[in-house]
Design a protein around this motif. Structure first.
Motif, PDB file in Angstrom:
ATOM      1  N   UNK A 126       0.823  -1.221   0.000  1.00  0.00           N
ATOM      2  CA  UNK A 126       0.000   0.000   0.000  1.00  0.00           C
ATOM      3  C   UNK A 126       0.852   1.263   0.000  1.00  0.00           C
ATOM      4  N   UNK A 127       2.139   1.112   0.307  1.00  0.00           N
ATOM      5  CA  UNK A 127       3.001   2.291   0.266  1.00  0.00           C
ATOM      6  C   UNK A 127       3.471   2.588  -1.158  1.00  0.00           C
ATOM      7  N   UNK A 128       3.742   1.555  -1.920  1.00  0.00           N
ATOM      8  CA  UNK A 128       4.388   1.780  -3.221  1.00  0.00           C
ATOM      9  C   UNK A 128       3.504   1.552  -4.443  1.00  0.00           C
ATOM     10  N   UNK A 129       2.569   0.598  -4.395  1.00  0.00           N
ATOM     11  CA  UNK A 129       1.828   0.318  -5.640  1.00  0.00           C
ATOM     12  C   UNK A 129       0.319   0.318  -5.515  1.00  0.00           C
ATOM     13  N   UNK A 130      -0.201  -0.254  -4.451  1.00  0.00           N
ATOM     14  CA  UNK A 130      -1.657  -0.445  -4.393  1.00  0.00           C
ATOM     15  C   UNK A 130      -2.331   0.921  -4.390  1.00  0.00           C
ATOM     16  N   UNK A 131      -3.296   1.063  -5.271  1.00  0.00           N
ATOM     17  CA  UNK A 131      -3.905   2.376  -5.406  1.00  0.00           C
ATOM     18  C   UNK A 131      -5.371   2.237  -5.744  1.00  0.00           C
ATOM     19  N   UNK A 132      -6.141   3.245  -5.399  1.00  0.00           N
ATOM     20  CA  UNK A 132      -7.540   3.275  -5.809  1.00  0.00           C
ATOM     21  C   UNK A 132      -7.813   4.627  -6.421  1.00  0.00           C
ATOM     22  N   UNK A 133      -8.285   4.587  -7.648  1.00  0.00           N
ATOM     23  CA  UNK A 133      -8.700   5.826  -8.279  1.00  0.00           C
ATOM     24  C   UNK A 133     -10.120   5.638  -8.784  1.00  0.00           C
ATOM     25  N   UNK A 134     -10.842   6.737  -8.769  1.00  0.00           N
ATOM     26  CA  UNK A 134     -12.267   6.662  -9.130  1.00  0.00           C
ATOM     27  C   UNK A 134     -12.538   7.445 -10.408  1.00  0.00           C
ATOM     28  N   UNK A 135     -13.430   6.876 -11.199  1.00  0.00           N
ATOM     29  CA  UNK A 135     -13.858   7.584 -12.392  1.00  0.00           C
ATOM     30  C   UNK A 135     -14.845   8.677 -11.977  1.00  0.00           C
ATOM     31  N   UNK A 136     -15.239   9.499 -12.949  1.00  0.00           N
ATOM     32  CA  UNK A 136     -16.127  10.618 -12.645  1.00  0.00           C
ATOM     33  C   UNK A 136     -17.453  10.182 -12.031  1.00  0.00           C
ATOM     34  N   UNK A 137     -17.920   9.001 -12.421  1.00  0.00           N
ATOM     35  CA  UNK A 137     -19.213   8.537 -11.893  1.00  0.00           C
ATOM     36  C   UNK A 137     -19.079   7.868 -10.528  1.00  0.00           C
ATOM     37  N   UNK A 138     -17.851   7.835  -9.999  1.00  0.00           N
ATOM     38  CA  UNK A 138     -17.643   7.218  -8.694  1.00  0.00           C
ATOM     39  C   UNK A 138     -17.252   5.757  -8.784  1.00  0.00           C
ATOM     40  N   UNK A 139     -17.117   5.235  -9.985  1.00  0.00           N
ATOM     41  CA  UNK A 139     -16.710   3.832 -10.157  1.00  0.00           C
ATOM     42  C   UNK A 139     -15.207   3.671  -9.989  1.00  0.00           C
ATOM     43  N   UNK A 140     -14.844   2.504  -9.485  1.00  0.00           N
ATOM     44  CA  UNK A 140     -13.440   2.228  -9.190  1.00  0.00           C
ATOM     45  C   UNK A 140     -12.714   1.759 -10.452  1.00  0.00           C
ATOM     46  N   UNK A 141     -11.492   2.241 -10.648  1.00  0.00           N
ATOM     47  CA  UNK A 141     -10.706   1.793 -11.806  1.00  0.00           C
ATOM     48  C   UNK A 141      -9.979   0.486 -11.492  1.00  0.00           C
ATOM     49  N   UNK A 142      -9.329   0.406 -10.337  1.00  0.00           N
ATOM     50  CA  UNK A 142      -8.522  -0.778 -10.021  1.00  0.00           C
ATOM     51  C   UNK A 142      -9.410  -1.865  -9.413  1.00  0.00           C
TER      52      UNK A 142
END
Lengths: 762, 154
Positions: free
Chosen positions: A671-687
């Motif tokens: 979680x420090x180096x790679x794990x990530x969560x990003x959200x699209x405009x509609x609130x949906x998760x990319x990863x």
């Protein structure tokens, strides 16, 4: 420190289930339940905030193989919480099995019960849903007092007063302090003030959420689930379905990892509802994508910290404010946030004159967070330890020296930790030990490798708790078998941690026998004695003590049965584990005679149950140090060495304790180096799968070395404290420190990706 | 469509749907050791041997196994038993869910390279994810096994 010679405790030995697991035997939920159960699938919402205005299932229901489809109209209207917590739960009752109001992308809108997966998937395409799409609150920083309410409903209900208010998008809020933090801060030579941001990291346990349900031979609801919390699960299902608790039996087989994710009843209600409606066995297996978009990840937090110190490095005041994003639902929201302050600030008890810890936990239209190893402490420690590292760099002091100067030490009363005393604390020894093992003085200086790469090091400390003080209950039942063996029955959940084994070691130690004589059974609400479940680093410390107490009770009972056989008083009988001895004559009674005595014309039984609870939650402590090689051109961070020294009291099984530590460190590196969560405009998760949500492989973690400094916790079983959670806490601040040493930039948001490093984004 | 294949030494002839995945075929035939950890060929949990080579059974159609020989851990218990106690001694089995895939790929590694270096072990097994152990204990276990095979007890 008290040192005792133990025969079984303190020894490394394989887990009791190791051979079965390593030979791939069928031991998990999906392996041991029928293949022909109804397949349960959930149709999920594409919108973050919407009301289902119309849902048509008639066409989908005509697909061959579709047994039934359920919508919000079909489910009970009583709200409940799915957090696995002791009643009355701190988490608000804000869920329905299916709600007409959809609050995050991925929230279920229909439950499909089918004869096979293909039919279910086809039905998902043919259910027609009309949504009234509403404005969503996607930025948790703007959620408090936002005009859009995530939970506008009138029947929102908090079983506990935790400072929540659904009319303000507040799950919880609060403050506590000791001393006058403003006065001390204004008197400090240096104040480090920053905001730190951590994401909703996913546990990514290898076995996704899954549950099987059926009616048993008495027509009761029998639930086989991958859960850490069988008893809470029973209560949650009772609340959700509106059926009595004695009509429900929940058991867990082996669990393919939990890390807190399975401290929430994420998957249980759906097949249970299907079985109730259809009378048929039903099974739900979450896909990896479902596990990501609708699981129970870490609470995203933004921590604003002011840390005041004098020029000589004395840390005098900490003011910490946490804004926690509970997402669409409130499970674990009020409690995780507490650890961000209560399990970070007390590490500096040694010098602290004043502290303040305040927080808000908000609803937003993002995926609902839950429990994840570290439970808020991980986030708080990232902030506090980063600030301490920054202070040491600013003052030009060695960061290990500054910690030795300020850290909590054995015997100190910790005002920021509920006024508890650090009865067993080897944090100072952990630091000295780690510094020597790691060769800190050699590795701390930045070394240019001459090829665009630099090597350097970072450090962090951590603490956690051992169970929830005044709340958690652990229990154990121990029974003698006719040949002098024992069955140990527990309600705690071994999710790979090895608790079945270490609890058996404690029983063997108490009963003076070999660990092979102890068989372990758990967990099953019908058969196990009540246990809160395995979470909050409680099992070794709380359930362990219950095991010790149950064994002491059984020994007394065995003596009483021996006295009956001989016809003497129990005081004349001694049982030291091996044999039962009549002291005046030296006559020995084999254990098998004791057991058989209870089976023939007897009113005694050779078994005992004990429960245990603790008014304190003794913290384990640790120090982690990392050496990295950073490529200045690409921003890639290569871990060379990660070394840690842990004080978990007396490790019951050092091999298992070490694996816990190594596993936690690698999860923290992720979680420090790679794990990530990003959200699209509609609130949906990319990863939403393991292709994009990158967890560490065995090529990513360098060399790990974990050692222990023993302390003896007087309230713990055999001097033990906990280990399960603390071990995830040091990588983020230690790596952020090392990356600063290499680049001169402090990264205060996780993960610290190569892109952020190259572009020098903070 | 009909396929004929050898599963753990036993001939099977069966009518299957053309889109049936190998993982679902072998699980249906009682090989419950084969686990699904993802749907994207990232985790290595579903590793089986197809004509002796490790493949991800979640990403192979059962139809592709027509006329081939498949081994799952159910059929390689003895070979696995040679080294699993060394993993167990480290406590590195942990939750166990990734174990079958890891053990299968370790079998493939040791058949191909009976005396691998640590780097070769890590590299060969890099597609086998484990969320519990941190990998170091698995490596120590394999190393201990290799050392014991050489007669040294370190």
């Amino acid at each position: 420190m008290e040192t005792k010679e133990y025969k079984v405790v303190g020894r490394s030995m394989p887990k009791k289930d190791a051979t079965q697991l390593l030979l791939g035997k069928p031991v998990y939920t999906d392996d041991i339940t029928p293949d022909d159960a109804l397949v349960v699938k959930l149709l999920r919402s594409p919108h973050a905030n919407a009301v289902v205005s119309e849902i048509q299932t008639a066409v989908a229901k005509r697909i061959p193989g579709i047994v039934d489809i359920f919508t919000w109209e079909d489910v009970p209207k009583n709200r409940f919480a799915i957090a696995g917590q002791t009643y009355p739960e701190p988490s608000p009752y804000d869920r329905l099995i299916l709600d007409r109001h959809i609050r995050f992308v991925g929230e279920p809108v229909a439950i499909i019960a089918a004869e096979n997966e293909k039919a279910a998937r086809k039905a998902m395409k043919l259910i027609k849903v009309k949504y009234e799409v509403l404005e969503a609150v996607l930025d948790f920083r703007k959620a408090k007092d936002h005009p859009v309410l995530v939970h506008p409903e009138d029947d929102w209900f908090p079983p506990c007063e935790v400072g929540g208010d659904n009319r303000r998008n507040l799950v919880a809020s609060g403050e506590n302090h000791d001393g006058d933090v403003e006065a001390v801060l204004s008197d400090c030579d240096v104040v480090i003030e920053h905001t730190y941001h951590t994401k909703a990291f996913d546990q990514a346990m290898m076995e996704t959420f899954r549950t099987y349900t059926e009616f048993d031979r008495y027509g009761r609801l029998h639930v086989v689930s991958s859960t850490q919390i069988v008893f809470h699960c029973r209560r949650i299902l009772s609340n959700a379905l509106g059926i009595p608790k004695n009509r429900i039996r929940v058991e867990k087989p082996r669990i393919g990892g939990g890390f807190g994710a399975k401290q929430t009843a994420v998957s249980e209600v759906y097949p249970a509802f299907v079985t109730m409606k259809t009378g048929r066995p039903a099974k739900i297996i979450f896909t990896r994508e479902e596990s990501h978009i609708a699981g129970s990840p870490r609470h995203e937090m933004e921590i604003t910290l002011r840390l005041g110190a004098s020029r000589d490095g004395t840390i005098r005041a900490i003011d910490l404010y946490t804004l926690s994003n509970s997402g669409a639902y409130g499970e674990h929201g009020p409690t995780t946030v507490g650890l961000s302050g209560h399990k970070s600030i007390p590490m500096y008890t040694g010098s602290l004159e004043a502290f303040r810890f305040s927080y808000d936990v908000v609803y937003s239209n993002t995926l609902a967070a839950g429990a994840y190893r570290g439970y808020g402490a991980t986030q708080g420690i990232f902030a506090v330890e980063s600030a301490v590292n920054e202070l040491s760099e600013k003052l030009g002091m060695d960061p290990t020296e500054i910690r030795l100067k300020n850290m909590v030490r054995e015997g100190m009363v910790m005002p920021a930790y509920y006024g508890e005393t650090a009865n067993a604390c080897a944090l100072d020894r952990c630091l000295a030990h780690c510094r020597e093992m790691f060769e800190w003085d050699k590795k701390y200086p930045v070394r240019d490798m001459g090829n665009g790469k630099v090597r350097c090091a970072g450090v962090a400390m951590a603490m956690q708790g051992s169970g929830i003080s005044n709340v958690d209950v652990g229990s154990a039942t121990i029974k003698l078998t006719e040949d002098g063996g024992y069955i140990l029955m527990i309600g705690a959940a071994d999710m790979g941690t090895g608790c079945d084994t270490i609890l058996a070691q404690m029983a063997a130690e108490s009963l003076g026998c070999d660990v092979d004589k102890i068989s372990v059974f758990g967990a099953d609400t019908d058969a196990s004695p009540y246990d809160s479940g395995s979470y909050a680093s409680s099992t070794t410390y709380i359930t362990g003590k219950a095991v010790e107490n149950a064994c002491e009770k059984l020994k007394k009972e065995i003596c009483a049965i021996g006295a009956e056989i001989i016809g003497c008083s129990a005081e004349e009988i001694q049982f030291d584990g091996g044999e039962v001895i009549h002291l005046p004559t030296g006559k020995k009674i084999p254990l098998s005679d004791i057991a058989y005595k209870c089976q023939c014309f007897s009113e005694r039984t050779a078994e005992a149950t004990a429960s245990h609870s603790s008014p304190v939650s003794p913290p384990p402590y640790m120090v982690g140090m990392v050496e990295i090689e950073l490529d200045k051109l690409t921003g890639k961070v290569k871990i060379i060495d990660y070394m840690a020294v842990v004080d978990c009291g007396i490790p019951i099984n050092p091999a298992l304790a070490r694996i816990q530590a190594e596993g936690g460190i690698v999860q923290g590196i992720g979680h420090t180096l790679y794990e990530n969560l990003t959200f699209m405009e509609n609130g949906g998760l990319i990863e939403k799968d393991l292709m994009q949500y990158k967890i560490p492989t065995r090529l990513d973690m360098g060399k790990l070395t974990v050692e222990f400094e023993h302390s003896h916790e007087p309230t713990g079983p055999f001097g033990a404290k906990s280990i399960g959670e603390i071990v995830i806490n040091t990588p983020a601040p230690a790596l952020a420190h090392a990356i600063y040493r290499a680049t001169g930039v402090w990264h205060r948001e996780l993960p610290i990706t190569p892109e952020k490093i190259v572009f020098g984004e903070e | 469509m009909n396929i004929r294949l050898k599963l753990n030494g036993k001939m099977i002839s069966e009518d299957i749907a053309p889109d049936l995945l190998l993982i679902d075929f072998v699980r249906k035939h009682g090989c419950k050791s084969v686990k699904r950890g993802c749907e994207t060929a990232n985790c290595g949990l579903c590793t089986v041997l197809l004509n002796g080579k490790p493949v991800l059974s979640c990403s192979v159609l059962a139809a592709r196994a027509d006329g081939q020989e498949i081994f799952t851990l159910e059929g390689l218990q003895e070979e696995a038993s040679e080294f699993i106690s060394f993993i167990a001694n480290q406590g590195a089995d942990q939750c166990g869910f990734c174990n079958p895939g890891f053990v299968m790929n370790t079998i493939a590694l040791l058949r191909e390279n009976p005396d691998p270096t640590d780097d070769e072990i890590k590299s060969f097994l890099s597609g086998n994810l484990c969320r519990c152990s941190g990998y170091e204990g698995q490596l120590r276990g394999i190393r201990d096994f290799l050392d014991s095979r050489k007669g040294g007890d370190r």
